[in-house]
Design an enzyme around this catalytic site. Structure first.
Site, PDB file in Angstrom:
ATOM      1  N   THR A 164      19.827  11.209 -20.317  1.00 59.16           N
ATOM      2  CA  THR A 164      20.961  10.304 -20.491  1.00 59.16           C
ATOM      3  C   THR A 164      22.301  11.042 -20.490  1.00 59.16           C
ATOM      4  O   THR A 164      22.364  12.224 -20.882  1.00 59.16           O
ATOM      5  CB  THR A 164      20.789   9.548 -21.831  1.00 59.16           C
ATOM      6  OG1 THR A 164      21.999   8.878 -22.154  1.00 59.16           O
ATOM      7  CG2 THR A 164      20.451  10.481 -22.989  1.00 59.16           C
ATOM      8  N   ASP A 165      23.353  10.331 -20.119  1.00 62.17           N
ATOM      9  CA  ASP A 165      24.706  10.922 -20.184  1.00 62.17           C
ATOM     10  C   ASP A 165      25.102  11.257 -21.615  1.00 62.17           C
ATOM     11  O   ASP A 165      26.001  12.058 -21.857  1.00 62.17           O
ATOM     12  CB  ASP A 165      25.749   9.985 -19.541  1.00 62.17           C
ATOM     13  CG  ASP A 165      25.814   8.580 -20.135  1.00 62.17           C
ATOM     14  OD1 ASP A 165      25.084   8.280 -21.098  1.00 62.17           O
ATOM     15  OD2 ASP A 165      26.611   7.769 -19.617  1.00 62.17           O
ATOM     16  N   GLU A 166      24.413  10.617 -22.603  1.00 67.92           N
ATOM     17  CA  GLU A 166      24.807  10.808 -24.006  1.00 67.92           C
ATOM     18  C   GLU A 166      24.574  12.230 -24.489  1.00 67.92           C
ATOM     19  O   GLU A 166      25.106  12.624 -25.530  1.00 67.92           O
ATOM     20  CB  GLU A 166      24.060   9.824 -24.912  1.00 67.92           C
ATOM     21  CG  GLU A 166      24.407   8.397 -24.600  1.00 67.92           C
ATOM     22  CD  GLU A 166      24.071   7.404 -25.709  1.00 67.92           C
ATOM     23  OE1 GLU A 166      23.926   7.817 -26.863  1.00 67.92           O
ATOM     24  OE2 GLU A 166      23.974   6.213 -25.387  1.00 67.92           O
ATOM     25  N   TYR A 188      19.691   9.825 -31.714  1.00 69.60           N
ATOM     26  CA  TYR A 188      19.119   9.520 -30.392  1.00 69.60           C
ATOM     27  C   TYR A 188      19.486  10.603 -29.384  1.00 69.60           C
ATOM     28  O   TYR A 188      18.621  11.226 -28.770  1.00 69.60           O
ATOM     29  CB  TYR A 188      19.609   8.145 -29.897  1.00 69.60           C
ATOM     30  CG  TYR A 188      19.398   7.939 -28.406  1.00 69.60           C
ATOM     31  CD1 TYR A 188      18.118   7.806 -27.876  1.00 69.60           C
ATOM     32  CD2 TYR A 188      20.479   7.920 -27.516  1.00 69.60           C
ATOM     33  CE1 TYR A 188      17.909   7.646 -26.502  1.00 69.60           C
ATOM     34  CE2 TYR A 188      20.286   7.763 -26.143  1.00 69.60           C
ATOM     35  CZ  TYR A 188      19.005   7.628 -25.645  1.00 69.60           C
ATOM     36  OH  TYR A 188      18.808   7.482 -24.294  1.00 69.60           O
ATOM     37  N   LYS A 202      17.255  13.642 -27.538  1.00 67.83           N
ATOM     38  CA  LYS A 202      17.142  13.643 -26.072  1.00 67.83           C
ATOM     39  C   LYS A 202      17.622  15.000 -25.533  1.00 67.83           C
ATOM     40  O   LYS A 202      17.028  15.548 -24.597  1.00 67.83           O
ATOM     41  CB  LYS A 202      17.987  12.518 -25.443  1.00 67.83           C
ATOM     42  CG  LYS A 202      17.442  11.123 -25.631  1.00 67.83           C
ATOM     43  CD  LYS A 202      16.115  10.870 -24.922  1.00 67.83           C
ATOM     44  CE  LYS A 202      16.250  10.773 -23.416  1.00 67.83           C
ATOM     45  NZ  LYS A 202      14.933  10.416 -22.787  1.00 67.83           N
TER      46      LYS A 202
HETATM   47  P1  NAD Z   1      13.121   1.111 -23.383  1.00 65.72           P
HETATM   48  O1  NAD Z   1      13.359   1.239 -24.842  1.00 65.72           O
HETATM   49  O2  NAD Z   1      13.318  -0.190 -22.726  1.00 65.72           O
HETATM   50  O3  NAD Z   1      11.638   1.593 -23.033  1.00 65.72           O
HETATM   51  C1  NAD Z   1      11.044   2.727 -23.581  1.00 65.72           C
HETATM   52  C2  NAD Z   1       9.555   2.666 -23.271  1.00 65.72           C
HETATM   53  O4  NAD Z   1       8.932   3.848 -23.797  1.00 65.72           O
HETATM   54  C3  NAD Z   1       8.833   1.470 -23.918  1.00 65.72           C
HETATM   55  O5  NAD Z   1       7.939   0.888 -22.988  1.00 65.72           O
HETATM   56  C4  NAD Z   1       8.088   2.091 -25.090  1.00 65.72           C
HETATM   57  O6  NAD Z   1       6.922   1.372 -25.459  1.00 65.72           O
HETATM   58  C5  NAD Z   1       7.765   3.456 -24.522  1.00 65.72           C
HETATM   59  N1  NAD Z   1       7.536   4.472 -25.565  1.00 65.72           N
HETATM   60  C6  NAD Z   1       8.319   4.747 -26.640  1.00 65.72           C
HETATM   61  N2  NAD Z   1       7.789   5.754 -27.346  1.00 65.72           N
HETATM   62  C7  NAD Z   1       6.646   6.112 -26.711  1.00 65.72           C
HETATM   63  C8  NAD Z   1       5.669   7.105 -26.954  1.00 65.72           C
HETATM   64  N3  NAD Z   1       5.760   7.926 -28.003  1.00 65.72           N
HETATM   65  N4  NAD Z   1       4.641   7.224 -26.096  1.00 65.72           N
HETATM   66  C9  NAD Z   1       4.538   6.390 -25.021  1.00 65.72           C
HETATM   67  N5  NAD Z   1       5.422   5.416 -24.744  1.00 65.72           N
HETATM   68  C10 NAD Z   1       6.472   5.299 -25.590  1.00 65.72           C
HETATM   69  O7  NAD Z   1      14.019   2.246 -22.721  1.00 65.72           O
HETATM   70  P2  NAD Z   1      14.814   2.309 -21.343  1.00 65.72           P
HETATM   71  O8  NAD Z   1      16.172   1.778 -21.547  1.00 65.72           O
HETATM   72  O9  NAD Z   1      13.957   1.800 -20.258  1.00 65.72           O
HETATM   73  O10 NAD Z   1      14.963   3.890 -21.198  1.00 65.72           O
HETATM   74  C11 NAD Z   1      13.987   4.661 -20.500  1.00 65.72           C
HETATM   75  C12 NAD Z   1      14.441   6.111 -20.444  1.00 65.72           C
HETATM   76  O11 NAD Z   1      15.707   6.200 -19.794  1.00 65.72           O
HETATM   77  C13 NAD Z   1      14.641   6.751 -21.820  1.00 65.72           C
HETATM   78  O12 NAD Z   1      14.167   8.069 -21.766  1.00 65.72           O
HETATM   79  C14 NAD Z   1      16.144   6.716 -22.032  1.00 65.72           C
HETATM   80  O13 NAD Z   1      16.554   7.762 -22.859  1.00 65.72           O
HETATM   81  C15 NAD Z   1      16.640   6.889 -20.609  1.00 65.72           C
HETATM   82  N6  NAD Z   1      17.957   6.304 -20.313  1.00 65.72           N
HETATM   83  C16 NAD Z   1      18.239   5.008 -20.659  1.00 65.72           C
HETATM   84  C17 NAD Z   1      19.470   4.465 -20.288  1.00 65.72           C
HETATM   85  C18 NAD Z   1      19.827   3.046 -20.632  1.00 65.72           C
HETATM   86  O14 NAD Z   1      20.990   2.663 -20.446  1.00 65.72           O
HETATM   87  N7  NAD Z   1      18.920   2.205 -21.075  1.00 65.72           N
HETATM   88  C19 NAD Z   1      20.398   5.247 -19.601  1.00 65.72           C
HETATM   89  C20 NAD Z   1      20.070   6.572 -19.278  1.00 65.72           C
HETATM   90  C21 NAD Z   1      18.840   7.076 -19.626  1.00 65.72           C
HETATM   91  O1  DAU Z   2      24.675   5.980 -21.853  1.00 64.69           O
HETATM   92  C1  DAU Z   2      23.298   5.822 -21.671  1.00 64.69           C
HETATM   93  C2  DAU Z   2      22.741   5.224 -22.928  1.00 64.69           C
HETATM   94  O2  DAU Z   2      23.193   3.875 -22.959  1.00 64.69           O
HETATM   95  C3  DAU Z   2      21.233   5.287 -23.039  1.00 64.69           C
HETATM   96  O3  DAU Z   2      20.831   6.635 -23.087  1.00 64.69           O
HETATM   97  C4  DAU Z   2      20.763   4.546 -24.288  1.00 64.69           C
HETATM   98  O4  DAU Z   2      19.351   4.525 -24.333  1.00 64.69           O
HETATM   99  C5  DAU Z   2      21.283   3.135 -24.234  1.00 64.69           C
HETATM  100  O5  DAU Z   2      20.940   2.443 -25.408  1.00 64.69           O
HETATM  101  C6  DAU Z   2      22.794   3.117 -24.057  1.00 64.69           C
HETATM  102  O6  DAU Z   2      23.480   3.570 -25.255  1.00 64.69           O
HETATM  103  P1  DAU Z   2      24.816   2.852 -25.762  1.00 64.69           P
HETATM  104  O7  DAU Z   2      24.961   3.099 -27.195  1.00 64.69           O
HETATM  105  O8  DAU Z   2      25.958   3.161 -24.873  1.00 64.69           O
HETATM  106  O9  DAU Z   2      24.379   1.312 -25.443  1.00 64.69           O
HETATM  107  P2  DAU Z   2      24.449  -0.025 -26.310  1.00 64.69           P
HETATM  108  O10 DAU Z   2      24.034  -1.113 -25.396  1.00 64.69           O
HETATM  109  O11 DAU Z   2      23.772   0.100 -27.612  1.00 64.69           O
HETATM  110  O12 DAU Z   2      26.007  -0.151 -26.591  1.00 64.69           O
HETATM  111  C7  DAU Z   2      26.932  -0.159 -25.514  1.00 64.69           C
HETATM  112  C8  DAU Z   2      28.323  -0.246 -26.131  1.00 64.69           C
HETATM  113  O13 DAU Z   2      28.486  -1.527 -26.747  1.00 64.69           O
HETATM  114  C9  DAU Z   2      28.569   0.767 -27.224  1.00 64.69           C
HETATM  115  O14 DAU Z   2      29.925   1.184 -27.169  1.00 64.69           O
HETATM  116  C10 DAU Z   2      28.330  -0.022 -28.518  1.00 64.69           C
HETATM  117  C11 DAU Z   2      28.768  -1.416 -28.138  1.00 64.69           C
HETATM  118  N1  DAU Z   2      28.046  -2.522 -28.823  1.00 64.69           N
HETATM  119  C12 DAU Z   2      26.697  -2.524 -28.793  1.00 64.69           C
HETATM  120  C13 DAU Z   2      25.972  -3.522 -29.408  1.00 64.69           C
HETATM  121  C14 DAU Z   2      24.466  -3.501 -29.387  1.00 64.69           C
HETATM  122  C15 DAU Z   2      28.748  -3.543 -29.459  1.00 64.69           C
HETATM  123  O15 DAU Z   2      29.999  -3.552 -29.456  1.00 64.69           O
HETATM  124  N2  DAU Z   2      28.039  -4.529 -30.068  1.00 64.69           N
HETATM  125  C16 DAU Z   2      26.678  -4.555 -30.098  1.00 64.69           C
HETATM  126  O16 DAU Z   2      26.105  -5.496 -30.696  1.00 64.69           O
END
Ligand code: NAD
Ligand code: DAU
Length: 333
Positions: A121-123, A145, A149
């Site tokens: 992730t970019d985070e 988190y 990561k």
């Molecule tokens: P998500 O929470 O929707 O899905 C995570 C999946 O992993 C689920 O199916 C969960 O059951 C499974 N999981 C969790 N712990 C596990 C374990 N110990 N063993 C096996 N399975 C397990 O997440 P997502 O948003 O699809 O993110 C997927 C990946 O992409 C993550 O690694 C996250 O860090 C990365 N990522 C997410 C975003 C975003 O914006 N959502 C952006 C950049 C990177």
């Molecule tokens: O940047 C990539 C990441 O993006 C992933 O690695 C993470 O898994 C994913 O959860 C996401 O993280 P963020 O914290 O950026 O996403 P989130 O959707 O939780 O929040 C996006 C922005 O919105 C953040 O600035 C917090 C704000 N927010 C979020 C929620 C849930 C609100 O203002 N209100 C809310 O209720």
């Protein structure tokens, strides 16, 4: 290719599996623990495909990994705990999955000499006020988190350096699109707007995220898996940045609601102000994002409007308790 996709029942993993089954000859085994965020419903339309199979288990469980990895040529690891707010309240599972889980998978890949792609992730770079992070920017994560990561990324790199494992890392920016669990900003705001519930915006709402349509991230990961150089990390950023408050206003407009539903609530502790990725390195491999945010957001709102079968069971279950704990208010029935 025969792929082991860990965390393939989650949001991005399931979109990746769908993209690969439709666009390649891959055989895919999904290994997933099915946490609250992992749902078989996310893969429902793929279950009948003879090239798809599912193993229920955790990546930190060596026996489950050994079963799932048996026929694989490569491993793609999406498995993670992914919600920053949950990592602030209860970091334990983040440490277990990201540290121990990634380690168990890396060992299995090393023993079998398999290519290993870690989805990151970019985070991990932390927050940036101006400009964009490149792959050589220092890692400076700020939440449990992102810190766990970042730890996983470092462990992955050490396997390349120490054992010569063919590792790759893809660092994505904020994804949005179908099948995203409604704890994240966009699906939460869409479902609340559709239901006429309050929209809880943290702080001043001026935090900025770099939005990437999930199918674009899926294609970026596939591209790096096939064309990336082992040992390298690749940023995969979206084409548009947007402040949260503007995202919320667009959602209200698309749902036919007005801004009186917006609630400015207490800010997230340690809230990162802005994320931004420079993605020249992955573009040099031939990938680019194809979905602009305006169009992707409209498509996403339409998907949630048309797929109540997918989110109704979530909104009526344990999610309601989570919501009350997180926001101190209840969802309307
Ligand atoms: P998500 O929470 O929707 O899905 C995570 C999946 O992993 C689920 O199916 C969960 O059951 C499974 N999981 C969790 N712990 C596990 C374990 N110990 N063993 C096996 N399975 C397990 O997440 P997502 O948003 O699809 O993110 C997927 C990946 O992409 C993550 O690694 C996250 O860090 C990365 N990522 C997410 C975003 C975003 O914006 N959502 C952006 C950049 C990177
Ligand atoms: O940047 C990539 C990441 O993006 C992933 O690695 C993470 O898994 C994913 O959860 C996401 O993280 P963020 O914290 O950026 O996403 P989130 O959707 O939780 O929040 C996006 C922005 O919105 C953040 O600035 C917090 C704000 N927010 C979020 C929620 C849930 C609100 O203002 N209100 C809310 O209720």
């Amino acid at each position: 290719m025969r792929l082991l996709v860990c965390g393939g029942a989650g949001f991005i993993g399931s979109n990746f599996v769908r993209t690969r089954l439709r666009g390649s000859d891959d055989e895919i085994v999904v290994l997933d623990k099915l946490t609250y965020a992992g749902r078989r419903e996310n893969l429902q339309d793929l279950e009948e495909d003879p090239r798809f199979s599912f193993v229920h288990g955790a990546i930190e469980d060596p026996a489950a990994v050994a079963t799932a990895i048996e026929r694989a040529d490569a491993v793609v690891n999406f498995a993670a705990e992914t919600h920053v707010d949950r990592s602030i309240i209860e970091p334990d599972a983040f440490v277990r999955t990201h540290a121990l889980g990634t380690f168990v998978l890396l060992e299995a890949a090393r023993e079998r000499e398999l290519r290993f792609l870690q989805v990151s992730t970019d985070e991990v770079y932390g927050s940036i006020e101006e400009g964009s992070f490149t792959e050589s920017s220092p890692l400076d994560p700020s939440s449990p988190y992102s810190a766990t990561k970042a730890g996983a990324d470092l462990l992955v790199s050490s396997y390349r350096h120490t054992y010569g494992t063919e590792t790759l890392i893809c660092r994505g920016s904020n994804n949005y699109g179908p099948y995203q669990y409604p704890e994240k900003l966009i699906p939460l705001m869409v479902l609340n707007a559709l239901a006429g519930d309050r929209l809880p915006v943290y702080g001043d709402g001026l935090n900025v995220r770099n939005w990437l349509f999930v199918e674009d991230f899926a294609s970026g990961i596939a591209h790096v898996l096939e064309h990336g150089t082992p040992g390298e990390a690749y940023n995969v950023g979206g084409p548009d940045e947007c402040a949260n408050i503007d995202v919320v206003r667009r959602i209200l407009e698309l749902c036919g609601r007005d801004e009186s539903l917006i609630d400015h609530v207490t800010d997230r502790p340690g809230h990162d102000r802005r994320y931004s990725l420079a993605s020249e390195k992955v573009r040099a491999l031939g990938w680019s994002a194809s979905m602009r945010f305006d169009v992707g957001l409209e498509r996403t709102v339409a998907w949630y409007r048309d797929n109540a079968w997918w989110w109704e069971p979530i909104r009526s279950g344990a999610y309601r308790d989570y919501y009350t704990r997180q926001y101190g208010q209840t969802l309307d029935d």
